[in-house]
Write a protein that holds these residues in place. Structure first.
Motif, short mmCIF file in Angstrom:
data_model
loop_
_atom_site.label_atom_id
_atom_site.label_comp_id
_atom_site.label_asym_id
_atom_site.label_seq_id
_atom_site.Cartn_x
_atom_site.Cartn_y
_atom_site.Cartn_z
N ALA A 211 36.91 34.63 48.34
CA ALA A 211 37.65 33.90 49.37
C ALA A 211 36.76 33.63 50.57
N GLY B 24 42.78 38.63 52.74
CA GLY B 24 42.76 37.65 51.66
C GLY B 24 41.63 37.92 50.68
N CYS B 25 42.00 38.45 49.53
CA CYS B 25 41.05 38.69 48.43
C CYS B 25 41.43 37.81 47.25
N ASP B 26 41.89 36.59 47.57
CA ASP B 26 42.52 35.73 46.57
C ASP B 26 41.61 34.64 46.03
N GLY C 238 45.70 39.42 46.31
CA GLY C 238 44.70 39.33 45.25
C GLY C 238 44.29 40.69 44.75
N HIS D 47 39.76 29.72 45.53
CA HIS D 47 40.77 28.77 45.98
C HIS D 47 41.79 29.46 46.88
N SER D 48 41.31 30.32 47.74
CA SER D 48 42.15 31.17 48.58
C SER D 48 43.18 30.39 49.39
N ARG D 49 44.44 30.75 49.19
CA ARG D 49 45.51 30.15 49.99
C ARG D 49 45.57 30.78 51.38
N ARG E 17 42.94 31.63 53.12
CA ARG E 17 41.93 30.87 53.87
C ARG E 17 42.45 29.49 54.25
N LEU F 17 39.04 37.65 55.33
CA LEU F 17 38.74 37.20 53.97
C LEU F 17 37.66 38.10 53.38
#
Length: 536
Positions: free
Chosen positions: A291, A168-170, A19, A173-175, A177, A287
């Motif tokens: 996220a 995870g900085c996505d 992300g 709707h973090s995948r 996570r 995260l």
């Protein structure tokens, strides 16, 4: 630095970030400053050219300063003078002063998120060891005791990237996570809001207005370069597809002018959420930002919370990778950041309930209560943004011992920033004296003069540095112990509560401990047990 994916070129970064929004790119910059090899992966070809986050506070600006963006950021972010809550029954019933500065920065500024992202991405060009892979999609990952193996798809080609840590900085709707099996806990609002971003408005605005009308609450927020945002609460019988129609937008905007003469940048309907991940990080996966938590916009803390995540975690990961700290310190990220994120969300929910009430009776009662509060000691909490949770912690990577009387410095709280005078007569903000490592700050005495050989050895093992701040009245101890800066405003004198006092300060400016000369060696040795752990 953008780096085209090469299927035949094996990549072994220390950290992979999924992300490339502002939180992900800031984290890449902070790790880049530490010399950590990073690959930043994003599915989009470029920055999304739409306004989203619209304000930052002094905490966020100080974090950006720490990443090397102080002067550049200040040029494109105008200050916001106040926040007003306006009732149709009695006018302004609450006003929060956001003018002036705190810790060296304006209390509140407006931003255009794409411009902020451009500045952050340009910052990556400083680091040949940081690469950005655009139009690449994270698929899954496998975590082992020694690394994380990540499956990525880039331009139709699949590859595996082995790394030390996965961040995870996505987004919401973090995948990452989802693959971890973690979930967001909390609630979604039942109501939707129409968000309208407009440029080239006929009148400028330098304050936030919450129009707390039970018939239709509205938030009106200034942006940079004359842009403005309106947020309109949908009524129960209104559908989102109808609200986005030009005729409806013209109707809603009538009190502020003819929207057809303005430049509409974005029209969108959102449902706000107040949620926090049950786990923000464990082992080798963490995260950050949306996220990890979703904050309603009423307190203006959504992006700020993500930047705080980045500042808190990045230096810890770097310290572990450099073998200056035990990997056990990484558990403090979840322990410190989750409670603060929850407090911030609760404030936003509280402000939302004040703004959004649809009951005329409750609105009148609200107006009366707030007007009465201005005749109580609570007034200062409303006037000076003190209702916002301080970025301080009750538990985490710091000492709970307080060995100084009359000191305003508390372990787990933010170390203050103030202008200081250098030996050449120039002035700087005190944060600019710090490199991204641990520091012992000595006020009125050099730290090295009070540490024994064992403490100095431990401090070197932790890659710690020292900073000596004097007053105008200080007598220099020797030519080799000349102060780094002079406290000409007496701000540090007030914070330390006296001379010959010391503080251990983390790279994210959190105070670890405060102590006098006689407690210096025990303070270093106590912290080393926490920081180095089994490495001793």
């Amino acid at each position: 630095m953008e780096d085209k994916f090469n299927q035949n070129n094996p990549q072994t970064p220390n950290v992979v970030i999924i992300g490339a929004g502002p939180v992900g790119v800031l984290t890449a910059n902070l790790l880049g400053l530490q010399g950590i090899p990073v690959i930043l992966i994003d599915r989009n070809p470029d920055i999304l050219e739409i306004p989203r986050a619209i304000s930052l506070d002094q905490d966020a600006l100080r974090i950006l300063q720490g990443a090397g963006f102080g002067e550049e950021i200040s040029k494109c972010m105008p200050s916001i003078s106040s926040i007003e809550m306006i009732s149709p029954f009695g006018g302004i019933f609450a006003k929060i002063n956001s003018a002036g500065s705190f810790d060296g920065h304006p209390r509140l500024v407006s931003i255009y998120q794409p411009e902020l992202e451009r500045i952050l991405r340009n910052g990556l060009k400083r680091f040949p060891h940081v690469r950005l892979w655009s139009e690449c999609t994270y698929i899954s990952h496998t975590e082992t005791d020694s690394n994380v193996i990540i499956n990525v798809s880039c331009n139709g080609a699949d590859c595996k990237v082995t790394t030390g840590y996965l961040l995870g900085c996505d987004g919401a709707h973090s995948r990452v996570r989802e693959k971890q099996g973690w979930s967001l806990k909390g609630s979604s609002y039942k109501e939707d809001w129409l968000i309208l971003d407009v440029a080239k408005t006929p009148k400028t605005l330098d304050k936030v207005e919450f129009i707390c009308d039970p018939k239709r609450p509205v938030a009106h927020v200034p942006g940079p370069q004359g842009s403005q945002r309106w947020e309109f609460l949908l009524r129960n019988d209104e559908r989102r597809e109808d609200m986005e129609k030009p005729s409806k937008v013209r109707e809603l905007m009538k009190p502020w002018g003819d929207v057809s003469s303005m430049e509409v940048q974005r029209i969108a309907v959102y449902r706000f959420q107040a949620k926090v991940a049950d786990c923000m990080g464990k082992g080798r996966v963490f995260l950050l930002g949306d996220a990890a938590h979703l904050t309603p916009p009423f307190a203006g803390q959504g992006l700020v919370s993500g930047l705080r995540d980045s500042f808190n975690l990045s230096w810890k990961v770097a310290a572990v990778l450099k073998k200056n700290a035990s990997s056990k310190i990484l558990s403090s990220y979840h322990i410190e950041r989750k409670p603060h994120a929850i407090k911030t969300i609760r404030l936003a929910v509280l402000l939302g309930s004040v703004i959004m009430t649809r009951s005329k009776l409750k609105a009148i009662f609200r107006d009366i209560i707030f007007k009465l509060l201005y005749y109580t000691p609570l007034k200062r909490y409303l006037l000076d943004l003190r209702i916002r949770p301080k970025n301080s912690f009750k538990r985490g990577l710091f000492s709970k011992k307080v060995n100084l009387s009359k000191s305003n410095l508390t372990p787990g709280s933010i170390f203050p920033q103030t202008p200081v005078k250098l030996n050449d007569g120039s002035w700087k903000l005190s944060d600019d004296l710090f490199d991204p490592t641990l520091y012992i700050v000595g006020f009125g005495k050099h730290p090295s003069s009070v540490l024994n050989s064992r403490s100095l050895s431990l401090w070197k093992q932790m890659n710690g540095n020292m900073l000596y701040i004097s007053t105008q009245q200080s007598v220099f101890e020797s030519e080799s112990l000349i102060p780094d800066a002079e406290d000409v405003t007496s701000s540090f004198f007030s914070s330390f509560g006296g001379m010959e006092r010391f503080a251990i300060v983390r790279p994210d400016r959190i105070v670890v401990s405060v102590f006098s000369s006689e407690h210096a060696n025990s303070a270093i040795q106590d912290f080393s047990q926490m920081y180095l752990g089994s490495m001793l």
